[in-house]
Design a protein around this motif. Structure first.
Motif, PDB file in Angstrom:
ATOM      1  N   VAL A  48       6.797 -58.099  43.311  1.00  0.00           N
ATOM      2  CA  VAL A  48       7.385 -57.997  42.131  1.00  0.00           C
ATOM      3  C   VAL A  48       8.989 -57.845  42.229  1.00  0.00           C
ATOM      4  O   VAL A  48       9.284 -57.120  43.104  1.00  0.00           O
ATOM      5  CB  VAL A  48       6.906 -56.574  41.528  1.00  0.00           C
ATOM      6  N   ILE A  49       9.516 -58.743  41.265  1.00  0.00           N
ATOM      7  CA  ILE A  49      11.119 -58.931  41.589  1.00  0.00           C
ATOM      8  C   ILE A  49      11.695 -58.397  39.894  1.00  0.00           C
ATOM      9  O   ILE A  49      11.107 -58.839  38.987  1.00  0.00           O
ATOM     10  CB  ILE A  49      11.403 -60.431  41.740  1.00  0.00           C
ATOM     11  N   LEU A  50      12.597 -57.524  40.331  1.00  0.00           N
ATOM     12  CA  LEU A  50      13.357 -56.947  39.217  1.00  0.00           C
ATOM     13  C   LEU A  50      14.677 -57.565  39.146  1.00  0.00           C
ATOM     14  O   LEU A  50      15.318 -57.606  40.155  1.00  0.00           O
ATOM     15  CB  LEU A  50      13.288 -55.480  38.970  1.00  0.00           C
ATOM     16  N   SER A  51      15.301 -58.258  37.981  1.00  0.00           N
ATOM     17  CA  SER A  51      16.746 -58.881  37.862  1.00  0.00           C
ATOM     18  C   SER A  51      17.439 -58.644  36.598  1.00  0.00           C
ATOM     19  O   SER A  51      16.913 -58.561  35.814  1.00  0.00           O
ATOM     20  CB  SER A  51      16.596 -60.098  38.355  1.00  0.00           C
ATOM     21  N   ARG A  52      18.659 -58.391  36.936  1.00  0.00           N
ATOM     22  CA  ARG A  52      19.345 -58.440  35.870  1.00  0.00           C
ATOM     23  C   ARG A  52      19.873 -59.911  35.091  1.00  0.00           C
ATOM     24  O   ARG A  52      20.112 -60.336  36.177  1.00  0.00           O
ATOM     25  CB  ARG A  52      20.963 -57.636  36.291  1.00  0.00           C
ATOM     26  N   GLN A  53      19.768 -59.630  33.877  1.00  0.00           N
ATOM     27  CA  GLN A  53      20.349 -60.964  33.192  1.00  0.00           C
ATOM     28  C   GLN A  53      21.185 -60.497  32.279  1.00  0.00           C
ATOM     29  O   GLN A  53      21.087 -60.117  31.081  1.00  0.00           O
ATOM     30  CB  GLN A  53      19.024 -61.411  32.490  1.00  0.00           C
ATOM     31  N   THR A  54      22.444 -60.793  32.931  1.00  0.00           N
ATOM     32  CA  THR A  54      23.843 -60.502  32.008  1.00  0.00           C
ATOM     33  C   THR A  54      23.834 -61.016  30.806  1.00  0.00           C
ATOM     34  O   THR A  54      24.243 -60.352  29.770  1.00  0.00           O
ATOM     35  CB  THR A  54      24.926 -60.439  32.870  1.00  0.00           C
ATOM     36  N   ALA A  55      23.694 -62.414  30.874  1.00  0.00           N
ATOM     37  CA  ALA A  55      23.926 -63.064  29.514  1.00  0.00           C
ATOM     38  C   ALA A  55      23.093 -62.533  28.302  1.00  0.00           C
ATOM     39  O   ALA A  55      23.545 -62.433  27.222  1.00  0.00           O
ATOM     40  CB  ALA A  55      23.504 -64.688  29.710  1.00  0.00           C
ATOM     41  N   ASN A  56      21.860 -62.381  28.522  1.00  0.00           N
ATOM     42  CA  ASN A  56      20.759 -61.614  27.604  1.00  0.00           C
ATOM     43  C   ASN A  56      20.947 -60.083  27.677  1.00  0.00           C
ATOM     44  O   ASN A  56      20.238 -59.528  26.604  1.00  0.00           O
ATOM     45  CB  ASN A  56      19.606 -62.201  27.776  1.00  0.00           C
TER      46      ASN A  56
END
Length: 108
Positions: A48-56
């Motif tokens: 399971v991968i969690l990632s930051r999506q800065t643009a959104n």
């Protein structure tokens, strides 16, 4: 939410998840690279991968069951499609991938 507030919220969240994993009874390894946290279930190797999506200004969770976008709504992260908060969503996708109930007791 400003960029600084967003970055601080992501950092607090990822640290809280890491702390919960350290206390968890399950054999779940994790690795962090910047604002991407990869959780690996040792029993079957699924991730399971969690990632930051800065643009959104979102936190994304990728699991076998799909991709989930979470927006910060005070007091925490909420999935834009399922309405689940982050602790509920993580417990659900980890349980699905583990094949038995997983609870991180995540306090955000």
């Amino acid at each position: 939410m400003s960029q600084t507030e967003f970055d601080a919220a992501i950092e607090r969240t990822l640290i809280a998840i890491e702390d919960a994993l350290d206390e968890c009874e399950w054999d779940i390894d994790y690795e962090r690279a910047d604002a991407v946290l990869t959780l690996t279930l040792e029993d079957n190797g699924s991730q399971v991968i969690l990632s930051r999506q800065t643009a959104n200004r979102e936190l994304w969770v990728a699991a076998r069951s799909g991709g989930y976008h979470l927006a910060f709504e005070n007091p925490g992260w909420k999935c834009t499609t399922t309405g689940e908060d982050l602790p509920t969503l993580l417990d659900r996708v980890l349980s699905e991938q583990q094949g038995e109930p997983v609870s991180l007791d995540l306090d955000l």
